[in-house]
Design an enzyme around this catalytic site. Structure first.
Site, PDB file in Angstrom:
ATOM      1  N   SER A  60     -49.846  70.896  15.900  1.00  9.85           N
ATOM      2  CA  SER A  60     -49.847  71.991  16.929  1.00  9.85           C
ATOM      3  C   SER A  60     -48.960  72.982  16.404  1.00  9.85           C
ATOM      4  O   SER A  60     -48.491  73.895  17.263  1.00  9.85           O
ATOM      5  CB  SER A  60     -49.389  71.249  18.246  1.00  9.85           C
ATOM      6  OG  SER A  60     -48.276  70.822  18.346  1.00  9.85           O
ATOM      7  N   THR A  93     -48.065  66.913  19.796  1.00 10.92           N
ATOM      8  CA  THR A  93     -47.136  66.923  20.890  1.00 10.92           C
ATOM      9  C   THR A  93     -46.051  68.144  20.591  1.00 10.92           C
ATOM     10  O   THR A  93     -45.239  68.454  21.607  1.00 10.92           O
ATOM     11  CB  THR A  93     -46.401  65.718  20.925  1.00 10.92           C
ATOM     12  OG1 THR A  93     -45.800  65.382  19.774  1.00 10.92           O
ATOM     13  CG2 THR A  93     -47.285  64.600  21.349  1.00 10.92           C
ATOM     14  N   ASP A  94     -45.819  68.810  19.547  1.00 13.25           N
ATOM     15  CA  ASP A  94     -44.834  69.624  19.009  1.00 13.25           C
ATOM     16  C   ASP A  94     -45.137  70.873  20.093  1.00 13.25           C
ATOM     17  O   ASP A  94     -43.761  71.542  20.556  1.00 13.25           O
ATOM     18  CB  ASP A  94     -45.079  70.180  17.848  1.00 13.25           C
ATOM     19  CG  ASP A  94     -44.498  69.234  16.427  1.00 13.25           C
ATOM     20  OD1 ASP A  94     -44.048  68.130  17.026  1.00 13.25           O
ATOM     21  OD2 ASP A  94     -44.571  69.581  15.375  1.00 13.25           O
ATOM     22  N   GLU A 284     -21.610  83.708  34.218  1.00 12.83           N
ATOM     23  CA  GLU A 284     -20.557  84.168  33.469  1.00 12.83           C
ATOM     24  C   GLU A 284     -21.142  85.680  33.150  1.00 12.83           C
ATOM     25  O   GLU A 284     -20.192  86.391  32.443  1.00 12.83           O
ATOM     26  CB  GLU A 284     -20.312  83.414  32.457  1.00 12.83           C
ATOM     27  CG  GLU A 284     -19.741  81.943  32.809  1.00 12.83           C
ATOM     28  CD  GLU A 284     -19.443  81.212  31.258  1.00 12.83           C
ATOM     29  OE1 GLU A 284     -18.478  81.435  30.526  1.00 12.83           O
ATOM     30  OE2 GLU A 284     -20.163  80.214  31.420  1.00 12.83           O
TER      31      GLU A 284
END
Ligand code: GLU
Length: 328
Positions: A60, A93-94, A284
């Site tokens: 992926s 899954t990446d 900030e």
């Protein structure tokens, strides 16, 4: 009662990975054809009719626009087809969180659409893919799984696409859910939702684009200068996501260069390189004065997906982009 009919869209990944040895580390994601993978699952006696459609056989990390177009078209067809009850997408899954979020933003939610992957190749000892797939069938065939948007099933948990994040490179418990915890626990024999559906009446949130613009993620690092910002604008980036330090911070020279980009009409979203946490407006960095957008709970990868979809749909003004990032 007839078994639910589930469209299974195969894209590859470790769940369809094949290695030289069951105990070695090396393997090829997508080495196993979808039909062969479903053949392996036949012995499980899953209570569903699976309709396979192979879209890709890739790791992926190579997922992108052509595969996303094909997946969106196939899901759109399945949502309109009264003979299909749900959709499972097998995926590496990446980048599963990016595909899931893109589909979540651009599809209606009246049938379950579930991404599923694995951390161990299909032929590795202790492979997790079969269990994850059986769990995905449980979710995709369950009517009450509708109206929850696109989901990711991994490690006995059901995660909302907007919240899911890969947080470990190799453990089978690799995914985290933030800011919401999992939507449900799932096993091959049980499914327990932790709350009611949150996408009732859920039309697609955004039209699926005709093309995606170039949007870059710039990771901040101590001592860096502003030249990467200039370089990214020079290659035609239409939007920028800062993976900043802490609350989406960066050295003053980088913030100044990004503010110039924002003033020139390039949307700039501040997210964080920190694993988890909300990036809020005007903490900030003076977002109001500098024309920035705060990514809130979205990490850099998903902030980029949302920003691409927004720009493609003509939404570029900071207030409108911020409203989309604020949306649940
Ligand atoms: N890099 C591969 C992919 O994302 C393997 C990772 C996995 O599927 O777990 O497809």
């Amino acid at each position: 009662m007839t078994a639910p009919r589930i469209l299974v869209l195969g894209t590859g990944g470790t769940i369809a990975g094949a290695g030289a040895s069951a105990t070695g580390a090396a393997y090829r994601p997508g080495g196993l054809a979808l039909e062969a993978m479903l053949g392996n699952l036949a012995a499980l006696g899953l209570a569903a009719e699976l309709v396979p459609q192979e879209v890709a056989r890739i790791g992926s990390q190579d997922m992108g626009w052509p595969q996303w177009q094909a997946l969106h078209a196939a899901c759109t067809g399945a949502l309109a087809d009264p003979a299909i009850d749900g959709v499972i997408i097998t995926h590496g899954t990446d980048t599963a969180e990016e595909t899931a979020f893109l589909l979540d933003l651009t599809l209606p939610t009246h049938k379950p659409i579930v991404l599923v992957g694995a951390m161990r190749a299909a032929d590795a000892v202790g492979a997790d893919g079969m269990r994850n797939f059986a769990n995905a069938v449980k979710v995709a065939s369950y009517g009450r799984a509708s109206w929850r948007g696109v989901m990711l099933v991994m490690g006995d948990a059901v995660l909302a696409a907007r919240d899911a994040r890969k947080a470990a490179t190799s453990s089978i418990d690799a995914f985290r859910s933030f800011p919401r915890g999992p939507l449900a626990r799932v096993t091959p024999s049980g499914l327990d939702w932790f709350g009611p559906p949150h996408r009732l009446g859920g039309a697609a949130r955004h039209p699926f684009p005709d093309a995606l613009p170039r949007v870059a993620i710039l990771t901040a690092g101590a001592g860096m200068d502003e030249q990467p910002v200039t370089a990214l604008l020079g290659i035609g980036c239409k939007g920028m996501v800062l993976a900043g330090m802490g609350q989406g911070n960066a050295p003053a020279c980088v913030i100044a260069a990004l503010a110039e980009a924002a003033a020139a009409g390039v949307p700039v979203v501040r997210s964080t390189r920190v694993d988890e946490g909300i990036v809020d407006r005007n903490v900030e960095v003076d977002d109001d004065a500098l024309g920035f957008v705060a990514a809130r709970a979205l990490g850099p990868a998903k902030a980029r997906v949302l920003l691409m979809v927004l720009i493609a749909n003509g939404i570029t003004k900071p207030a409108a982009v911020q409203a989309a990032f604020d949306g649940g």
